[in-house]
Design a protein around this motif. Structure first.
Motif, PDB file in Angstrom:
ATOM      1  N   LEU A 249      -3.365 -54.903   9.381  1.00  0.00           N
ATOM      2  CA  LEU A 249      -4.106 -56.142   9.235  1.00  0.00           C
ATOM      3  C   LEU A 249      -3.451 -57.007   8.164  1.00  0.00           C
ATOM      4  O   LEU A 249      -2.750 -56.502   7.284  1.00  0.00           O
ATOM      5  CB  LEU A 249      -5.561 -55.849   8.845  1.00  0.00           C
ATOM      6  N   ALA A 250      -3.698 -58.315   8.235  1.00  0.00           N
ATOM      7  CA  ALA A 250      -3.201 -59.201   7.190  1.00  0.00           C
ATOM      8  C   ALA A 250      -3.777 -58.769   5.844  1.00  0.00           C
ATOM      9  O   ALA A 250      -4.908 -58.266   5.766  1.00  0.00           O
ATOM     10  CB  ALA A 250      -3.591 -60.642   7.503  1.00  0.00           C
ATOM     11  N   ALA A 251      -3.002 -58.963   4.803  1.00  0.00           N
ATOM     12  CA  ALA A 251      -3.423 -58.516   3.472  1.00  0.00           C
ATOM     13  C   ALA A 251      -4.779 -59.106   3.090  1.00  0.00           C
ATOM     14  O   ALA A 251      -5.040 -60.288   3.298  1.00  0.00           O
ATOM     15  CB  ALA A 251      -2.374 -58.903   2.439  1.00  0.00           C
ATOM     16  N   ALA A 252      -5.626 -58.264   2.546  1.00  0.00           N
ATOM     17  CA  ALA A 252      -6.946 -58.707   2.091  1.00  0.00           C
ATOM     18  C   ALA A 252      -6.848 -59.204   0.654  1.00  0.00           C
ATOM     19  O   ALA A 252      -5.966 -58.772  -0.100  1.00  0.00           O
ATOM     20  CB  ALA A 252      -7.938 -57.555   2.165  1.00  0.00           C
ATOM     21  N   PRO A 253      -7.719 -60.115   0.254  1.00  0.00           N
ATOM     22  CA  PRO A 253      -7.707 -60.569  -1.145  1.00  0.00           C
ATOM     23  C   PRO A 253      -8.032 -59.406  -2.072  1.00  0.00           C
ATOM     24  O   PRO A 253      -8.791 -58.496  -1.704  1.00  0.00           O
ATOM     25  CB  PRO A 253      -8.794 -61.651  -1.172  1.00  0.00           C
ATOM     26  N   PRO A 254      -7.469 -59.388  -3.268  1.00  0.00           N
ATOM     27  CA  PRO A 254      -7.733 -58.288  -4.205  1.00  0.00           C
ATOM     28  C   PRO A 254      -9.204 -58.225  -4.596  1.00  0.00           C
ATOM     29  O   PRO A 254      -9.879 -59.246  -4.703  1.00  0.00           O
ATOM     30  CB  PRO A 254      -6.836 -58.627  -5.409  1.00  0.00           C
ATOM     31  N   VAL A 255      -9.691 -57.005  -4.790  1.00  0.00           N
ATOM     32  CA  VAL A 255     -11.083 -56.792  -5.187  1.00  0.00           C
ATOM     33  C   VAL A 255     -11.117 -56.465  -6.681  1.00  0.00           C
ATOM     34  O   VAL A 255     -10.405 -55.558  -7.129  1.00  0.00           O
ATOM     35  CB  VAL A 255     -11.711 -55.633  -4.387  1.00  0.00           C
ATOM     36  N   PRO A 256     -11.900 -57.190  -7.464  1.00  0.00           N
ATOM     37  CA  PRO A 256     -11.977 -56.907  -8.908  1.00  0.00           C
ATOM     38  C   PRO A 256     -12.364 -55.453  -9.164  1.00  0.00           C
ATOM     39  O   PRO A 256     -13.136 -54.856  -8.405  1.00  0.00           O
ATOM     40  CB  PRO A 256     -13.067 -57.863  -9.394  1.00  0.00           C
ATOM     41  N   ARG A 257     -11.844 -54.884 -10.252  1.00  0.00           N
ATOM     42  CA  ARG A 257     -12.106 -53.477 -10.559  1.00  0.00           C
ATOM     43  C   ARG A 257     -13.599 -53.187 -10.717  1.00  0.00           C
ATOM     44  O   ARG A 257     -14.080 -52.136 -10.303  1.00  0.00           O
ATOM     45  CB  ARG A 257     -11.356 -53.073 -11.830  1.00  0.00           C
TER      46      ARG A 257
END
Length: 268
Positions: A210-218
């Motif tokens: 899949l296309a890269a997902a936006p980063p998820v905050p820790r």
């Protein structure tokens, strides 16, 4: 219709992975579809109408002894020409497991099926390298993967190589329990199974991540992990401690070989 494969009677045995959790069937509450149903539907399109039959005897929570015991006995009783046998995953999750014993039992079952003249489809586990807490299972999964390939080579079986399917390292192809595949995950695995059987696929992009997902905050990751532990990990541990299984009251969803095709999938 041009014949491209010899199979007319496919039986799937296994645990929750083959039962199809968590690829929910919206037509029936509590029922799942899954990669094996999707594979059967694809295979059915290559033979004359009415000549392809399919049974799925897999039940969630089952350990290998049940898969290659009662399930295998029931499968052989209906004279299949193709059997998918995927088991051992629940054994590997236990605190202690003898992987050589698992491999030996699995190979004996595969040899028994092959002796009938039927073809066998096995599967490796997926690589849990990016699976957070479950990544601790990676060494066990790697050993089991090597054992599956070795068994297949010796016994002339086919291998559904989930370890090598890098797209599955994306959590969006997994359900919220982080153990079972999503509908999209099951769909892609069905395509991988067709490839393992040297059959044409209907989606040439099945391997594409899949296309890269936006980063998820820790912080958000930590909150989600805590929620997962409460909702899924803790109940699983409780069942183990009390000797219960999620499949205690579940029976096979397709207990007898039945005419099956794309029209039997909910998204037909």
């Amino acid at each position: 219709m041009t014949e491209t494969h010899p199979w007319r009677r496919y039986v799937a045995i296994g645990d929750s992975f083959t039962e199809g959790m968590s690829d929910a069937d919206p037509r029936t509450e509590g029922r799942y579809v899954g990669w094996a149903d999707r594979l059967a539907a694809e295979l059915s399109t290559q033979v004359p109408d009415g000549e392809f039959h399919y049974a799925n005897l897999a039940v969630r929570g089952r350990k290998l002894a049940d898969v290659i015991g009662p399930q295998l006995d029931a499968a052989l009783a209906v004279s299949p020409d193709l059997v998918s046998v995927v088991g051992g995953g629940n054994d590997i999750l236990r605190p202690r497991v003898d992987l050589d014993e698992v491999a030996g039992s699995l190979e004996e079952a595969v040899a028994t099926i092959r002796a009938t003249g039927a073809d066998v489809l096995m599967a490796t586990p997926a690589d849990p390298a990016d699976a957070g807490l479950l990544s601790s299972l990676r060494s066990r999964h790697a050993v089991h993967t090597a054992n599956v390939h070795s068994i297949a080579q010796r016994q002339g079986a086919h291998v559904l190589d989930l370890w090598g399917l890098r797209a599955l390292r994306d959590w969006r192809l997994w359900a919220t329990d982080r153990i079972h595949l999503s509908t999209e995950g099951h769909r892609r695995v069905a395509q991988a199974a067709l490839t393992a059987l040297a059959q044409p696929v209907s989606d040439p992009e099945w391997r594409t991540p899949l296309a890269a997902a936006p980063p998820v905050p820790r912080r958000e990751q930590a909150v989600e992990t805590a929620r997962w532990a409460r909702s899924y990990a803790a109940p699983w541990v409780h069942r183990r401690l009390t000797g219960r299984s999620s499949g205690d009251s579940v029976t096979a969803k397709i207990a007898e070989p039945t005419p099956f095709g794309p029209q039997d999938l909910p998204d037909a």
